[in-house]
Design a protein around this motif. Structure first.
Motif, PDB file in Angstrom:
ATOM      1  N   LEU A   8       0.684  -1.493  -0.032  1.00 25.02           N
ATOM      2  CA  LEU A   8      -0.311   0.264  -0.131  1.00 25.02           C
ATOM      3  C   LEU A   8       0.869   1.071   0.187  1.00 25.02           C
ATOM      4  CD1 LEU A   8      -2.690  -1.306   2.686  1.00 25.02           C
ATOM      5  CD2 LEU A   8      -3.059  -0.476   0.015  1.00 25.02           C
ATOM      6  N   TYR A   9       1.589   1.477   0.408  1.00 25.94           N
ATOM      7  CA  TYR A   9       3.016   2.516   1.351  1.00 25.94           C
ATOM      8  C   TYR A   9       3.470   2.782  -0.218  1.00 25.94           C
ATOM      9  CZ  TYR A   9       7.375   4.171   0.905  1.00 25.94           C
ATOM     10  OH  TYR A   9       8.677   5.344   0.418  1.00 25.94           O
ATOM     11  N   LYS A  10       4.053   1.463  -1.220  1.00 27.07           N
ATOM     12  CA  LYS A  10       4.185   1.812  -3.108  1.00 27.07           C
ATOM     13  C   LYS A  10       3.502   1.903  -3.652  1.00 27.07           C
ATOM     14  CE  LYS A  10       7.657   0.038  -3.962  1.00 27.07           C
ATOM     15  NZ  LYS A  10       9.109   0.577  -4.788  1.00 27.07           N
ATOM     16  N   GLY A  11       2.081   1.799  -3.480  1.00 24.67           N
ATOM     17  CA  GLY A  11       0.813   2.206  -4.301  1.00 24.67           C
ATOM     18  C   GLY A  11       0.601   3.661  -4.239  1.00 24.67           C
ATOM     19  N   VAL A  12       0.884   4.714  -3.303  1.00 27.98           N
ATOM     20  CA  VAL A  12       0.306   5.592  -2.562  1.00 27.98           C
ATOM     21  C   VAL A  12       1.447   7.061  -2.626  1.00 27.98           C
ATOM     22  CG1 VAL A  12      -1.638   4.457  -1.480  1.00 27.98           C
ATOM     23  CG2 VAL A  12       0.685   5.865  -0.237  1.00 27.98           C
ATOM     24  N   ILE A  13       2.634   5.895  -2.079  1.00 19.73           N
ATOM     25  CA  ILE A  13       3.514   7.429  -1.922  1.00 19.73           C
ATOM     26  C   ILE A  13       3.640   7.961  -3.279  1.00 19.73           C
ATOM     27  CG2 ILE A  13       5.971   5.415  -2.956  1.00 19.73           C
ATOM     28  CD1 ILE A  13       5.312   8.011   0.516  1.00 19.73           C
ATOM     29  N   PRO A  14       3.587   7.763  -4.127  1.00 18.50           N
ATOM     30  CA  PRO A  14       4.620   9.035  -5.761  1.00 18.50           C
ATOM     31  C   PRO A  14       3.256   9.845  -5.757  1.00 18.50           C
ATOM     32  CG  PRO A  14       3.684   6.732  -6.430  1.00 18.50           C
ATOM     33  CD  PRO A  14       3.422   6.010  -5.177  1.00 18.50           C
ATOM     34  N   SER A  15       1.699   9.312  -5.547  1.00 10.08           N
ATOM     35  CA  SER A  15       0.720  11.121  -5.363  1.00 10.08           C
ATOM     36  C   SER A  15       1.376  11.887  -4.112  1.00 10.08           C
ATOM     37  CB  SER A  15      -0.631  10.285  -4.912  1.00 10.08           C
ATOM     38  OG  SER A  15      -1.353  10.600  -5.060  1.00 10.08           O
ATOM     39  N   MET A  16       1.618  10.860  -2.540  1.00  7.74           N
ATOM     40  CA  MET A  16       1.921  11.550  -1.602  1.00  7.74           C
ATOM     41  C   MET A  16       3.337  12.520  -1.826  1.00  7.74           C
ATOM     42  SD  MET A  16       1.097   9.372   1.386  1.00  7.74           S
ATOM     43  CE  MET A  16       0.205   9.037   2.085  1.00  7.74           C
ATOM     44  N   ARG A  17       4.394  12.305  -3.279  1.00  7.22           N
ATOM     45  CA  ARG A  17       4.772  13.070  -2.519  1.00  7.22           C
ATOM     46  C   ARG A  17       4.863  13.822  -4.504  1.00  7.22           C
ATOM     47  NH1 ARG A  17       9.189   8.525  -3.856  1.00  7.22           N
ATOM     48  NH2 ARG A  17      10.923   7.431  -1.846  1.00  7.22           N
ATOM     49  N   GLU A  18       4.361  13.770  -4.994  1.00 10.36           N
ATOM     50  CA  GLU A  18       3.866  15.264  -5.822  1.00 10.36           C
ATOM     51  C   GLU A  18       2.674  15.772  -5.616  1.00 10.36           C
ATOM     52  OE1 GLU A  18       1.337  15.127  -9.809  1.00 10.36           O
ATOM     53  OE2 GLU A  18       1.308  13.189  -9.287  1.00 10.36           O
ATOM     54  N   ASN A  19       1.975  15.999  -4.368  1.00 12.51           N
ATOM     55  CA  ASN A  19       1.580  17.178  -3.420  1.00 12.51           C
ATOM     56  C   ASN A  19       2.135  17.655  -1.796  1.00 12.51           C
ATOM     57  OD1 ASN A  19      -0.960  16.176  -5.331  1.00 12.51           O
ATOM     58  ND2 ASN A  19      -1.396  14.467  -3.892  1.00 12.51           N
ATOM     59  N   GLY A  20       2.947  17.107  -2.241  1.00 17.98           N
ATOM     60  CA  GLY A  20       3.838  17.369  -0.634  1.00 17.98           C
ATOM     61  C   GLY A  20       3.255  17.023  -0.158  1.00 17.98           C
ATOM     62  N   PHE A  21       2.419  16.344   0.620  1.00 17.14           N
ATOM     63  CA  PHE A  21       1.694  15.945   1.881  1.00 17.14           C
ATOM     64  C   PHE A  21       0.941  14.584   1.873  1.00 17.14           C
ATOM     65  CE2 PHE A  21      -1.531  15.156   4.286  1.00 17.14           C
ATOM     66  CZ  PHE A  21      -1.809  16.280   5.951  1.00 17.14           C
ATOM     67  N   GLY A  22       1.597  14.398   3.910  1.00 16.28           N
ATOM     68  CA  GLY A  22       0.833  12.380   3.323  1.00 16.28           C
ATOM     69  C   GLY A  22       1.109  12.031   5.145  1.00 16.28           C
ATOM     70  N   ARG A  23       0.410  10.884   5.334  1.00 20.12           N
ATOM     71  CA  ARG A  23      -0.154  11.239   6.920  1.00 20.12           C
ATOM     72  C   ARG A  23      -0.439   9.376   6.512  1.00 20.12           C
ATOM     73  NH1 ARG A  23       2.242  15.227   7.295  1.00 20.12           N
ATOM     74  NH2 ARG A  23       1.632  17.032   8.173  1.00 20.12           N
ATOM     75  N   ILE A  24       0.550   8.160   7.211  1.00 22.20           N
ATOM     76  CA  ILE A  24       0.703   7.006   6.888  1.00 22.20           C
ATOM     77  C   ILE A  24       0.362   6.934   8.760  1.00 22.20           C
ATOM     78  CG2 ILE A  24       1.485   4.597   6.518  1.00 22.20           C
ATOM     79  CD1 ILE A  24       3.130   6.448   4.572  1.00 22.20           C
ATOM     80  N   ILE A  25      -0.619   5.958   8.786  1.00 22.63           N
ATOM     81  CA  ILE A  25      -0.562   5.083  10.150  1.00 22.63           C
ATOM     82  C   ILE A  25      -0.646   3.212   9.927  1.00 22.63           C
ATOM     83  CG2 ILE A  25      -2.105   5.402  12.251  1.00 22.63           C
ATOM     84  CD1 ILE A  25      -1.132   8.202  11.760  1.00 22.63           C
ATOM     85  N   ASN A  26       0.130   3.440  11.463  1.00 20.85           N
ATOM     86  CA  ASN A  26       0.292   2.067  11.247  1.00 20.85           C
ATOM     87  C   ASN A  26       0.091   1.538  12.454  1.00 20.85           C
ATOM     88  OD1 ASN A  26       1.461   1.302   8.189  1.00 20.85           O
ATOM     89  ND2 ASN A  26       3.086   1.928   9.339  1.00 20.85           N
TER      90      ASN A  26
END
Length: 259
Positions: free
Chosen positions: A126-144
């Protein structure tokens, strides 16, 4: 406040239709965000989510997913981006668990594989799948999610496979935090205490009306406790908190309470 328009943030919440995940989903919907929520088999609880939020149906996507299956995870990511175009919050709430109390030598290969795939591998995918979008937008929050003591690599008798996966996830959480900080992305772990049965979807107010002599603070933990913690960690101004392991236990020693 509703975050409408094209800038509405989107949350991907695994196993978010019941239990602890349901309270997290409710919290994000109250914030005005859109959500993609997975469920494995309980169609009734999935539909209950929709019925409970009639005014927000256009902000909810339900996807049947088994996180132990790589193909399901890939499809989940594809469907999320097809409909909403991005993921701002990744909440890895799903985590297979074996309730039977058994020692490590008694686990089958299939049980071991399911614990590792569902609790560790799925987070990586899931991290691999969402990280490009988060990087492009300069924002992301991941909770495990973890368990009490995971940060110290504690052993957990009768829960060895689950614990091994979650301890590995602690390291993964911290690595993601280090590597993605420059992109405005944080990654943290929340470790629920002994929250069982109906208390998973209960409120703090409800818990306070039911004294619990086994928990030092005097009440059971609830899904709302977890949802509030996650909500705090996902705020814009919580960007200084990353790579952290938060234990939400009310002071209860979860691992050793039955020893």
């Amino acid at each position: 406040m509703i975050k409408g328009g094209i800038d509405m943030r989107h949350a991907l919440i695994t196993a978010g239709t019941k239990g602890l995940g349901r309270k997290v989903t409710d919290q994000f919907l109250r914030q005005g965000y859109s959500v993609t929520v997975t469920y494995r088999s309980d169609e009734e609880k999935a539909q209950d989510l929709l019925h409970s939020w009639p005014e927000a149906r256009d902000r909810i996507q339900l996807v049947q997913t088994d996180v132990t299956r790589k193909e399901d995870v890939k499809q989940l990511i594809e469907q999320t981006f097809q409909r909403f175009g991005k993921v701002d919050f990744l909440i890895n709430n799903a985590g297979p668990y074996i309730f039977e109390r058994k020692k490590l030598a008694d686990y089958s290969d299939e049980e071991w594989d399911a614990m590792i795939r569902g609790n560790l591998d799925a987070v990586f995918q899931l991290y691999k799948g969402v990280i490009p979008s988060m990087r492009e937008n300069g924002f992301g929050r991941i909770i495990n999610y973890g368990f009490q003591g995971a940060g110290a690599a504690s052993g957990w008798i009768y829960r060895s496979a689950f614990a091994a996966a979650k301890v590995g996830l602690v390291s993964l959480t911290k690595t993601i935090a280090f590597e993605e900080a420059e992109h405005g992305i944080t990654c943290n772990m929340v470790c629920p205490g002994n929250i069982i049965g109906e208390m998973k979807e209960a409120t703090i107010e409800e818990s306070r009306s039911l004294p619990d002599e086994n928990t030092p603070i005097g009440r059971s933990g609830t899904g709302e406790d977890i949802a509030r913690t996650i909500d705090f960690l996902c705020q814009d101004d919580s960007d200084m908190i990353t790579g952290a392991v938060y234990e939400v236990t009310g002071g209860l020693d979860v691992i050793h309470r039955y020893r």
